[in-house]
Design a protein around this motif. Structure first.
Motif, PDB file in Angstrom:
ATOM      1  N   PRO A  76      22.456 -30.088  67.638  1.00 45.00           N
ATOM      2  CA  PRO A  76      23.393 -29.936  66.364  1.00 45.00           C
ATOM      3  C   PRO A  76      23.172 -28.659  65.466  1.00 45.00           C
ATOM      4  O   PRO A  76      24.120 -28.128  64.983  1.00 45.00           O
ATOM      5  N   ALA A  77      22.200 -27.839  65.775  1.00 46.47           N
ATOM      6  CA  ALA A  77      21.968 -26.713  65.230  1.00 46.47           C
ATOM      7  C   ALA A  77      23.206 -25.712  65.673  1.00 46.47           C
ATOM      8  O   ALA A  77      23.861 -24.669  65.136  1.00 46.47           O
ATOM      9  N   THR A  78      23.399 -25.632  67.002  1.00 49.61           N
ATOM     10  CA  THR A  78      24.394 -24.850  67.814  1.00 49.61           C
ATOM     11  C   THR A  78      25.822 -24.877  67.241  1.00 49.61           C
ATOM     12  O   THR A  78      26.643 -23.965  67.115  1.00 49.61           O
ATOM     13  N   VAL A  79      26.289 -26.231  66.492  1.00 47.04           N
ATOM     14  CA  VAL A  79      27.512 -26.425  66.136  1.00 47.04           C
ATOM     15  C   VAL A  79      27.511 -26.068  64.475  1.00 47.04           C
ATOM     16  O   VAL A  79      28.878 -25.867  64.115  1.00 47.04           O
ATOM     17  N   LEU A  80      26.406 -26.257  63.748  1.00 41.73           N
ATOM     18  CA  LEU A  80      26.501 -25.835  62.434  1.00 41.73           C
ATOM     19  C   LEU A  80      26.568 -24.144  62.328  1.00 41.73           C
ATOM     20  O   LEU A  80      26.986 -23.681  61.380  1.00 41.73           O
ATOM     21  N   ASP A  81      25.587 -23.636  63.078  1.00 45.76           N
ATOM     22  CA  ASP A  81      25.504 -21.969  62.911  1.00 45.76           C
ATOM     23  C   ASP A  81      26.311 -21.396  64.110  1.00 45.76           C
ATOM     24  O   ASP A  81      26.005 -20.945  65.000  1.00 45.76           O
ATOM     25  N   ARG A  82      27.758 -21.069  63.646  1.00 43.04           N
ATOM     26  CA  ARG A  82      28.623 -20.311  64.408  1.00 43.04           C
ATOM     27  C   ARG A  82      29.201 -19.369  63.659  1.00 43.04           C
ATOM     28  O   ARG A  82      29.369 -19.157  62.461  1.00 43.04           O
ATOM     29  N   PRO A  96      33.320 -35.917  63.455  1.00 44.24           N
ATOM     30  CA  PRO A  96      32.109 -35.509  63.487  1.00 44.24           C
ATOM     31  C   PRO A  96      30.922 -36.662  62.759  1.00 44.24           C
ATOM     32  O   PRO A  96      31.317 -37.222  61.764  1.00 44.24           O
ATOM     33  N   VAL A 102      27.132 -34.658  66.203  1.00 45.78           N
ATOM     34  CA  VAL A 102      27.500 -33.624  65.395  1.00 45.78           C
ATOM     35  C   VAL A 102      27.210 -33.936  63.992  1.00 45.78           C
ATOM     36  O   VAL A 102      27.972 -35.150  63.504  1.00 45.78           O
ATOM     37  N   PRO A 103      26.729 -33.230  63.198  1.00 41.81           N
ATOM     38  CA  PRO A 103      26.459 -33.692  61.772  1.00 41.81           C
ATOM     39  C   PRO A 103      27.708 -34.068  61.139  1.00 41.81           C
ATOM     40  O   PRO A 103      28.681 -33.185  61.159  1.00 41.81           O
ATOM     41  N   GLU A 104      27.967 -35.056  60.195  1.00 34.01           N
ATOM     42  CA  GLU A 104      29.245 -35.513  59.378  1.00 34.01           C
ATOM     43  C   GLU A 104      29.336 -34.095  58.540  1.00 34.01           C
ATOM     44  O   GLU A 104      28.608 -33.385  58.009  1.00 34.01           O
ATOM     45  N   THR A 106      31.001 -31.402  59.742  1.00 37.96           N
ATOM     46  CA  THR A 106      30.992 -30.110  60.354  1.00 37.96           C
ATOM     47  C   THR A 106      32.562 -29.653  60.591  1.00 37.96           C
ATOM     48  O   THR A 106      33.213 -30.430  61.048  1.00 37.96           O
TER      49      THR A 106
END
Length: 343
Positions: A76-82, A96, A102-104, A106
């Protein structure tokens, strides 16, 4: 929005992350593969396909292995930190936190899906509930954008369309036939046959046998609890089979997989929308929903039962709660139930 709009958005990207839904099926995997090819044609050099859950269904495993689909587990960190220019895409799902890890909340850039949704939020959205498969939409893009169509991509998309529509028998539209005609010649016929008939594990056969043995019928609705199982993908296979029994119009199979209750439903009853019924029954405690004829769901185990209970007791508690909720959602409370097993 159009295929050209998608190409223009991708042309601005530095990289693309494509997220599949949990336990991805051929429709999702083929759509992800096609979107990756479209992105490559638009000049996106860095692309990745991520998924959560398991690829345990023998047909899904065969799809990934025989077509050599490059997948990685979702962090999940890879889709939050873009960074700016990094695009996030969903195929065959759209929100999401719903049927994905994927965290809600996002932000999502691209959503392409054919499942029912009330609202989707992304820079590019192609949401068509009236088509039979997400792969149908991606096939249209490949054709309109003149993306190179090799045997691997053609086979993946054609098999996905066939599988999602149960051999052009469920939810099929003119678009599926047109897509199949376009894909037919470049597809690998031998590979299609191998994908259609993968080997079945003994554990899967055992889980399906348990679903058959434990079936109970109320009116034209069949419910079955397979109990504890490691074979999540045996549930939809069992539901497919049980829905064909004489007198049965709706079949719901459920079981405990790891720390979650998994459900799979099939229906040929024009009066029933199984996706809405499962959502009504379980959306307050988990993720559930789907189409009129085909749906599924997953709910954290702790919602239904005391985690301290022993295995058999816990299974019984889950069955009591799940059956009660299903009975209410499908209007079975006043229908006399009858356990039906083979001698």
């Amino acid at each position: 929005m159009t295929a050209a709009d998608l190409r223009d958005l991708l042309a601005e990207a530095t990289d693309l992350t494509i997220v599949c839904h949990n336990n991805p099926d051929p429709d999702c995997l083929a759509s992800a593969l096609a979107l990756g090819r479209i992105a490559a044609a638009a000049g996106v050099d860095e692309r990745r396909i991520l998924y959560s859950g398991d690829i345990s269904h023998q047909q899904n495993r065969a799809f990934v292995n025989l077509l050599d689909v490059d997948l990685a587990s979702l962090d999940p960190a890879t889709v939050l930190d873009r960074e700016t220019g990094s695009l996030l895409a969903f195929v065959d799902h759209g929100v999401p936190g719903r049927n994905n890890r994927v965290p809600e909340g996002t932000p999502v850039d691209i959503v392409i899906d054919h499942h029912p949704h009330e609202a989707l939020d992304a820079r590019f959205v192609d949401h068509r509930e009236d088509v039979g498969a997400t792969a149908t939409i991606l096939t249209e893009y490949v054709r309109e954008l003149d993306v190179e169509l090799d045997a691997t991509l053609a086979t993946a998309l054609l098999f996905a369309i066939r599988r999602e529509t149960l051999g052009f028998l469920r939810g099929v539209t003119r678009a599926e036939y047109e897509g199949a005609a376009f894909l037919h010649e470049p597809a690998d016929a031998d590979l299609l046959r191998r994908l259609a008939s993968p080997a079945v594990t003994g554990a899967t056969a055992d889980a399906i046998a348990t679903a058959i043995e434990n079936r109970s019928i109320r009116g034209s609705t069949l419910l079955s609890n397979v109990g504890w199982t490691s074979e999540r993908d045996a549930l939809p296979q069992a539901a497919d089979y049980l829905a064909t029994l004489e007198g049965v119009e709706t079949a719901v199979v459920f079981g405990i997989v790891d720390e979650r209750v998994q459900l799979s439903a099939r229906s040929t009853d024009s009066r029933v929308h199984v996706g809405d019924a499962l959502a009504d029954a379980f959306d307050d405690v988990g993720n559930a929903g789907g189409h009129r004829e085909m749906a599924g769901g997953e709910i954290p185990l702790g919602i239904f039962a005391d985690p301290a209970a022993d295995g058999e007791t816990l299974c019984d508690l889950v069955e009591t709660v799940v059956v009660a909720r299903l009975a209410d959602a499908f209007g079975l409370s006043d229908v006399e139930g009858e356990a039906e097993t083979e001698e």
